[in-house]
Design a protein around this motif. Structure first.
Motif, PDB file in Angstrom:
ATOM      1  N   ASP A  91     -44.204  19.647 -58.101  1.00  0.00           N
ATOM      2  CA  ASP A  91     -43.953  19.431 -59.533  1.00  0.00           C
ATOM      3  C   ASP A  91     -43.197  20.635 -60.078  1.00  0.00           C
ATOM      4  O   ASP A  91     -43.784  21.684 -60.354  1.00  0.00           O
ATOM      5  N   VAL A  92     -41.876  20.481 -60.220  1.00  0.00           N
ATOM      6  CA  VAL A  92     -41.004  21.586 -60.639  1.00  0.00           C
ATOM      7  C   VAL A  92     -40.063  21.108 -61.729  1.00  0.00           C
ATOM      8  O   VAL A  92     -39.375  20.087 -61.566  1.00  0.00           O
ATOM      9  N   ASP A  93     -40.053  21.799 -62.834  1.00  0.00           N
ATOM     10  CA  ASP A  93     -39.152  21.495 -63.957  1.00  0.00           C
ATOM     11  C   ASP A  93     -39.248  20.028 -64.388  1.00  0.00           C
ATOM     12  O   ASP A  93     -38.247  19.364 -64.676  1.00  0.00           O
ATOM     13  N   GLY A  94     -40.469  19.504 -64.394  1.00  0.00           N
ATOM     14  CA  GLY A  94     -40.680  18.135 -64.847  1.00  0.00           C
ATOM     15  C   GLY A  94     -40.281  17.067 -63.856  1.00  0.00           C
ATOM     16  O   GLY A  94     -40.269  15.880 -64.189  1.00  0.00           O
ATOM     17  N   GLN A  95     -39.943  17.473 -62.640  1.00  0.00           N
ATOM     18  CA  GLN A  95     -39.586  16.511 -61.599  1.00  0.00           C
ATOM     19  C   GLN A  95     -40.521  16.668 -60.404  1.00  0.00           C
ATOM     20  O   GLN A  95     -41.068  17.743 -60.170  1.00  0.00           O
ATOM     21  N   LEU A 109     -32.750  18.509 -58.165  1.00  0.00           N
ATOM     22  CA  LEU A 109     -33.054  19.621 -59.066  1.00  0.00           C
ATOM     23  C   LEU A 109     -31.846  19.994 -59.914  1.00  0.00           C
ATOM     24  O   LEU A 109     -31.969  20.238 -61.123  1.00  0.00           O
ATOM     25  N   TYR A 110     -30.674  20.025 -59.292  1.00  0.00           N
ATOM     26  CA  TYR A 110     -29.478  20.506 -59.993  1.00  0.00           C
ATOM     27  C   TYR A 110     -28.517  19.385 -60.385  1.00  0.00           C
ATOM     28  O   TYR A 110     -27.437  19.660 -60.923  1.00  0.00           O
ATOM     29  N   GLU A 147     -34.046  32.506 -57.861  1.00  0.00           N
ATOM     30  CA  GLU A 147     -34.307  31.349 -58.708  1.00  0.00           C
ATOM     31  C   GLU A 147     -35.202  30.320 -58.013  1.00  0.00           C
ATOM     32  O   GLU A 147     -36.230  29.881 -58.558  1.00  0.00           O
ATOM     33  N   GLU A 150     -38.719  31.626 -57.458  1.00  0.00           N
ATOM     34  CA  GLU A 150     -39.569  31.557 -58.647  1.00  0.00           C
ATOM     35  C   GLU A 150     -40.041  30.125 -58.907  1.00  0.00           C
ATOM     36  O   GLU A 150     -41.187  29.899 -59.290  1.00  0.00           O
ATOM     37  N   LYS A 151     -39.180  29.158 -58.681  1.00  0.00           N
ATOM     38  CA  LYS A 151     -39.536  27.776 -58.989  1.00  0.00           C
ATOM     39  C   LYS A 151     -40.553  27.195 -58.016  1.00  0.00           C
ATOM     40  O   LYS A 151     -41.473  26.467 -58.412  1.00  0.00           O
ATOM     41  N   TYR A 274     -48.408  21.999 -57.033  1.00  0.00           N
ATOM     42  CA  TYR A 274     -48.184  22.458 -58.405  1.00  0.00           C
ATOM     43  C   TYR A 274     -47.919  23.960 -58.387  1.00  0.00           C
ATOM     44  O   TYR A 274     -48.838  24.772 -58.503  1.00  0.00           O
ATOM     45  N   ASP A 276     -46.573  25.916 -60.577  1.00  0.00           N
ATOM     46  CA  ASP A 276     -46.743  26.618 -61.851  1.00  0.00           C
ATOM     47  C   ASP A 276     -48.067  27.369 -61.840  1.00  0.00           C
ATOM     48  O   ASP A 276     -49.134  26.766 -61.724  1.00  0.00           O
TER      49      ASP A 276
END
Length: 383
Positions: A91-95, A109-110, A147, A150-151, A274, A276
């Protein structure tokens, strides 16, 4: 009152202990007492049918995978198999994105449409070379840059271990590959499958031998006062065996929150991660994907890492490795005890690796057995 006599006392009825019990009893006709402090066999692979009739894993998901035909053939004596290839989303950036990172992960993602060659260039441009790779953070940043680190990695790793990746040995994140193709399988091993009737059923068949006696929900120190044996096989924490004389070896523990949901499916794959760090749990497992069970409800497990509790993961830091070496030296100087398994060797192993270690240990023990005793069980005597 005469004590019961055994050739071997095996402490721990997980993979290491159960495999050794089976081999010693079946091949060498040895009398074995297999014990565990938990009220069940199977160790962390123990599974059971919950109150709603759904097969779940008590200690989080266990997915069998191996490249060893020999290990597969051995375990196949005790179970049939269900084909299963494990897939995980993060679950990363709402996806919900495939992990390990692959071509599909990057494109989703991009919002890109890269091919494999372009994905390789994409990652190479974001990589930040580290002169000397020492930590888990170094491994990932060196490969894919800050980047994506971190994600996908930093928060998850920090939750899992209670430490920043910059404080952990490089081995932690070295186990997670990055791919530039669309293969979204979590493991790439040749053999990937699940015991058809579950792990506990497999263990029950493994230790179902007249030469194997089983005691559960007991401490080995108590058993030592009521049983006689020639050799001890210890699969528990090595520091505990030596009464923590050098201090405790650090472990990371887990809390498992099991819930049943009143609908047939909760998520699209067996496991969702998850990353986050503000989300308490690291992952949610839905077991019906693993077992193939058809049921109107579905069972989930939320995993929450914690500092205290049962030892699950040795914390890979240089100072911990040095502490283990002190205990290892004591173990090497204790010839009447064999130390085997994750906890006894302070190392994380996959299930097939534990089986392989146990089979190799059995060969050493068998070689050391006096020829005159190879087919002579010790009599079981009781008053």
């Amino acid at each position: 009152m005469a004590k019961t006599q055994f050739d071997y006392l095996i402490v721990g009825a997980g993979f290491a202990g159960s495999v050794l019990a089976e081999r010693l009893a079946t091949d060498l006709n040895k009398r074995v007492l297999l014990i565990d402090r938990r009220p069940h066999i199977g160790g962390n692979a123990y599974d059971y049918v919950n109150d709603d009739g759904i097969l779940i894993h008590q200690y989080g998901p266990h997915i069998f995978h191996t490249n060893s035909q020999r290990i597969l053939d051995y375990l196949s004596r005790f179970t049939k198999w269900r084909a299963y290839e494990h897939r995980v989303l993060a679950d990363v950036d709402g996806q919900l994105l495939p992990i390990p990172i692959n071509l599909s992960t990057l494109n989703k993602l991009y919002g890109l449409n890269l091919d494999s060659a372009q994905a390789e260039k994409f990652l190479a441009e974001r990589a930040e070379p580290v002169a000397e790779i020492k930590t888990s953070e170094d491994v990932v940043i060196n490969q894919i840059g800050t980047e994506l680190y971190e994600k996908f990695f930093r928060g998850y790793t920090k939750k899992q271990w209670g430490l920043d990746p910059s404080e952990l040995d490089k081995s932690v994140t070295s186990r997670v590959p990055t791919r530039t193709n669309s293969d979204d399988r979590y493991f790439l091993d040749e053999f990937q499958q699940m015991p058809l009737d579950g792990y506990t059923a497999m263990f029950e068949k493994m230790v179902e031998h007249p030469n194997i006696s089983i005691m559960l929900d007991v401490d080995y120190r108590t058993v030592k006062s009521t049983a006689e044996f020639r050799h001890l096989i210890f699969t528990g924490p090595i520091d505990e065996y030596f009464d923590y004389c050098f201090g405790k070896l650090p472990y990371r523990s887990l809390e498992f929150r099991h819930v049943t949901v009143d609908k047939p499916k909760f998520q699209s794959v067996a496991v969702v991660n998850y990353p986050d760090e503000h989300v308490e749990h690291t992952r949610i497992t839905e077991y019906k994907y693993l077992t193939g069970q058809v049921h109107e409800k579905t069972a989930l497990t939320y995993e929450i890492p914690q500092a205290e509790g049962d030892p699950y993961y040795p914390i890979p830091r240089p100072q911990n490795a040095e502490l283990y070496k002190k205990y290892q030296a004591l173990a090497d100087a204790t010839p009447d005890v064999t130390f085997v398994g994750r906890l006894a060797t302070y190392k994380y192993y996959n299930m097939d690796q534990v089986v392989g270690q146990a089979l190799a240990t059995y060969q050493r023990l068998a070689t050391a057995e006096p020829n005159s005793n190879l087919a002579m069980p010790v009599a079981l005597t009781e008053t």
